[in-house]
Design a protein around this motif. Structure first.
Motif, PDB file in Angstrom:
ATOM      1  N   UNK A   1      -5.246  -3.849   0.192  1.00  0.00           N
ATOM      2  CA  UNK A   1      -5.903  -3.024   0.156  1.00  0.00           C
ATOM      3  C   UNK A   1      -6.281  -2.328   1.681  1.00  0.00           C
ATOM      4  N   UNK A   2      -5.910  -2.925   2.597  1.00  0.00           N
ATOM      5  CA  UNK A   2      -6.047  -2.655   3.909  1.00  0.00           C
ATOM      6  C   UNK A   2      -4.804  -2.468   4.594  1.00  0.00           C
ATOM      7  N   UNK A   3      -4.500  -1.468   5.374  1.00  0.00           N
ATOM      8  CA  UNK A   3      -3.348  -1.593   6.130  1.00  0.00           C
ATOM      9  C   UNK A   3      -2.963  -2.852   7.036  1.00  0.00           C
ATOM     10  N   UNK A   4      -1.433  -3.079   7.082  1.00  0.00           N
ATOM     11  CA  UNK A   4      -1.142  -4.128   7.800  1.00  0.00           C
ATOM     12  C   UNK A   4      -1.192  -4.253   9.301  1.00  0.00           C
ATOM     13  N   UNK A   5      -1.736  -2.775   9.792  1.00  0.00           N
ATOM     14  CA  UNK A   5      -2.165  -2.825  11.067  1.00  0.00           C
ATOM     15  C   UNK A   5      -3.551  -2.829  11.239  1.00  0.00           C
ATOM     16  N   UNK A   6      -4.392  -3.771  10.529  1.00  0.00           N
ATOM     17  CA  UNK A   6      -5.778  -3.689  10.435  1.00  0.00           C
ATOM     18  C   UNK A   6      -6.491  -3.577  11.992  1.00  0.00           C
ATOM     19  N   UNK A   7      -5.750  -4.440  12.825  1.00  0.00           N
ATOM     20  CA  UNK A   7      -6.589  -4.373  14.061  1.00  0.00           C
ATOM     21  C   UNK A   7      -6.598  -3.046  14.623  1.00  0.00           C
ATOM     22  N   UNK A   8      -5.336  -2.124  14.616  1.00  0.00           N
ATOM     23  CA  UNK A   8      -5.214  -0.892  14.986  1.00  0.00           C
ATOM     24  C   UNK A   8      -6.060   0.005  14.242  1.00  0.00           C
ATOM     25  N   UNK A   9      -6.365   0.033  13.113  1.00  0.00           N
ATOM     26  CA  UNK A   9      -7.135   0.612  12.322  1.00  0.00           C
ATOM     27  C   UNK A   9      -8.632   0.447  12.518  1.00  0.00           C
TER      28      UNK A   9
ATOM     29  N   UNK B   1     -18.704   4.069  -4.093  1.00  0.00           N
ATOM     30  CA  UNK B   1     -17.440   4.048  -4.736  1.00  0.00           C
ATOM     31  C   UNK B   1     -16.760   2.774  -4.387  1.00  0.00           C
ATOM     32  N   UNK B   2     -16.178   1.809  -5.251  1.00  0.00           N
ATOM     33  CA  UNK B   2     -15.404   0.711  -4.858  1.00  0.00           C
ATOM     34  C   UNK B   2     -14.130   0.940  -5.467  1.00  0.00           C
ATOM     35  N   UNK B   3     -13.168   0.890  -4.769  1.00  0.00           N
ATOM     36  CA  UNK B   3     -11.618   0.923  -5.418  1.00  0.00           C
ATOM     37  C   UNK B   3     -10.970  -0.373  -5.508  1.00  0.00           C
ATOM     38  N   UNK B   4     -10.752  -0.824  -6.588  1.00  0.00           N
ATOM     39  CA  UNK B   4     -10.289  -2.377  -6.874  1.00  0.00           C
ATOM     40  C   UNK B   4      -8.918  -2.245  -7.435  1.00  0.00           C
ATOM     41  N   UNK B   5      -8.243  -3.155  -6.930  1.00  0.00           N
ATOM     42  CA  UNK B   5      -6.844  -3.254  -7.442  1.00  0.00           C
ATOM     43  C   UNK B   5      -6.895  -3.832  -9.042  1.00  0.00           C
ATOM     44  N   UNK B   6      -6.168  -3.345  -9.769  1.00  0.00           N
ATOM     45  CA  UNK B   6      -6.254  -3.500 -11.430  1.00  0.00           C
ATOM     46  C   UNK B   6      -6.210  -5.003 -11.812  1.00  0.00           C
ATOM     47  N   UNK B   7      -5.219  -5.626 -10.925  1.00  0.00           N
ATOM     48  CA  UNK B   7      -5.253  -7.458 -11.055  1.00  0.00           C
ATOM     49  C   UNK B   7      -6.096  -8.095 -10.405  1.00  0.00           C
ATOM     50  N   UNK B   8      -7.235  -7.424  -9.556  1.00  0.00           N
ATOM     51  CA  UNK B   8      -8.129  -8.479  -8.872  1.00  0.00           C
ATOM     52  C   UNK B   8      -9.407  -8.601  -9.928  1.00  0.00           C
TER      53      UNK B   8
ATOM     54  N   UNK C   1     -13.116   5.077 -13.808  1.00  0.00           N
ATOM     55  CA  UNK C   1     -11.939   5.619 -14.025  1.00  0.00           C
ATOM     56  C   UNK C   1     -10.907   4.599 -13.247  1.00  0.00           C
ATOM     57  N   UNK C   2      -9.602   4.966 -13.789  1.00  0.00           N
ATOM     58  CA  UNK C   2      -8.386   4.227 -13.267  1.00  0.00           C
ATOM     59  C   UNK C   2      -7.599   5.365 -12.821  1.00  0.00           C
ATOM     60  N   UNK C   3      -6.696   4.758 -11.762  1.00  0.00           N
ATOM     61  CA  UNK C   3      -5.758   5.570 -11.025  1.00  0.00           C
ATOM     62  C   UNK C   3      -4.384   4.891 -11.435  1.00  0.00           C
ATOM     63  N   UNK C   4      -3.657   5.229 -12.284  1.00  0.00           N
ATOM     64  CA  UNK C   4      -2.463   4.627 -12.763  1.00  0.00           C
ATOM     65  C   UNK C   4      -1.274   4.642 -11.464  1.00  0.00           C
ATOM     66  N   UNK C   5      -1.372   5.871 -10.908  1.00  0.00           N
ATOM     67  CA  UNK C   5      -0.289   5.749  -9.890  1.00  0.00           C
ATOM     68  C   UNK C   5      -0.313   4.738  -8.795  1.00  0.00           C
ATOM     69  N   UNK C   6      -1.760   4.761  -8.220  1.00  0.00           N
ATOM     70  CA  UNK C   6      -2.244   3.467  -7.344  1.00  0.00           C
ATOM     71  C   UNK C   6      -2.412   2.304  -7.750  1.00  0.00           C
ATOM     72  N   UNK C   7      -2.685   2.204  -9.085  1.00  0.00           N
ATOM     73  CA  UNK C   7      -2.658   0.838  -9.565  1.00  0.00           C
ATOM     74  C   UNK C   7      -4.191   0.155  -9.388  1.00  0.00           C
ATOM     75  N   UNK C   8      -5.334   0.911  -9.108  1.00  0.00           N
ATOM     76  CA  UNK C   8      -6.427   0.587  -8.915  1.00  0.00           C
ATOM     77  C   UNK C   8      -7.569   1.120  -9.973  1.00  0.00           C
ATOM     78  N   UNK C   9      -8.565   0.534 -10.101  1.00  0.00           N
ATOM     79  CA  UNK C   9      -9.664   0.775 -10.901  1.00  0.00           C
ATOM     80  C   UNK C   9     -10.690   1.331  -9.674  1.00  0.00           C
TER      81      UNK C   9
END
Length: 160
Positions: free
Chosen positions: A33-41, A120-127, A143-151
């Motif tokens: 959900x969050x960049x691998x560069x969390x500390x930079x972000x 708004x919360x964007x949650x991975x479909x598998x979570x 709604x669901x975003x099929x391209x991003x795989x989130x609800x």
């Protein structure tokens, strides 16, 4: 420091919260959900105010002198929709903290953010855990975003 009912929020400090940030940065569930560069972000989105939520900023979640995770907001649309995210440290998961932070931050935002119409919360479909947390806190799947795989869940969605 921002005092919620049972949790506190504090400005992110790269030095003071280094262990928490690195712990979350290495966590594969958080990286979804969050960049691998969390500390930079986080350094770019560090709050300036100590006593009120700032849109687009991040805060460390503190309970009983333990840093349990990070919560923040991303965008605030012209329609008054605020996107919120949170990440709980691995050893504090499955203890109700995800549900607790959402239960405490939601009314705080409603009371303190001018022009707020929706959260708004964007949650991975598998979570499945995060989906249950959202639903137990009154958020509705919109709604669901099929391209991003989130609800996409909304708090005030039932008013639409």
């Amino acid at each position: 420091m921002i005092h919620l009912r049972t949790l506190n929020l504090e400005k992110v400090s790269e030095i003071e919260h280094y262990d928490l940030i690195k712990n979350l940065e290495r966590d594969s569930k958080v990286q979804q959900y969050i960049s691998k560069n969390l500390s930079r972000w986080l350094s770019k989105h560090q709050a300036e105010s100590e006593d009120k939520i700032e849109i687009g900023k991040s805060y460390v979640i503190e309970k009983d002198n333990h840093y349990i995770g990070i919560v923040g907001s991303l965008s605030f649309s012209n329609e008054g929709i605020l996107e919120v995210w949170y990440a709980i440290k691995k050893n504090f998961r499955e203890k109700g903290y995800g549900e607790k932070i959402l239960a405490e931050i939601t009314p705080y935002l409603i009371e303190h953010v001018q022009g707020l119409n929706d959260i708004e919360l964007k949650i991975d479909k598998n979570n499945k855990v995060s989906k249950k947390i959202a639903e137990r806190n009154g958020y509705l799947l919109e709604e669901s975003d099929k391209d991003l795989g989130i609800d996409i869940y909304h708090y005030f969605g039932r008013k639409r």
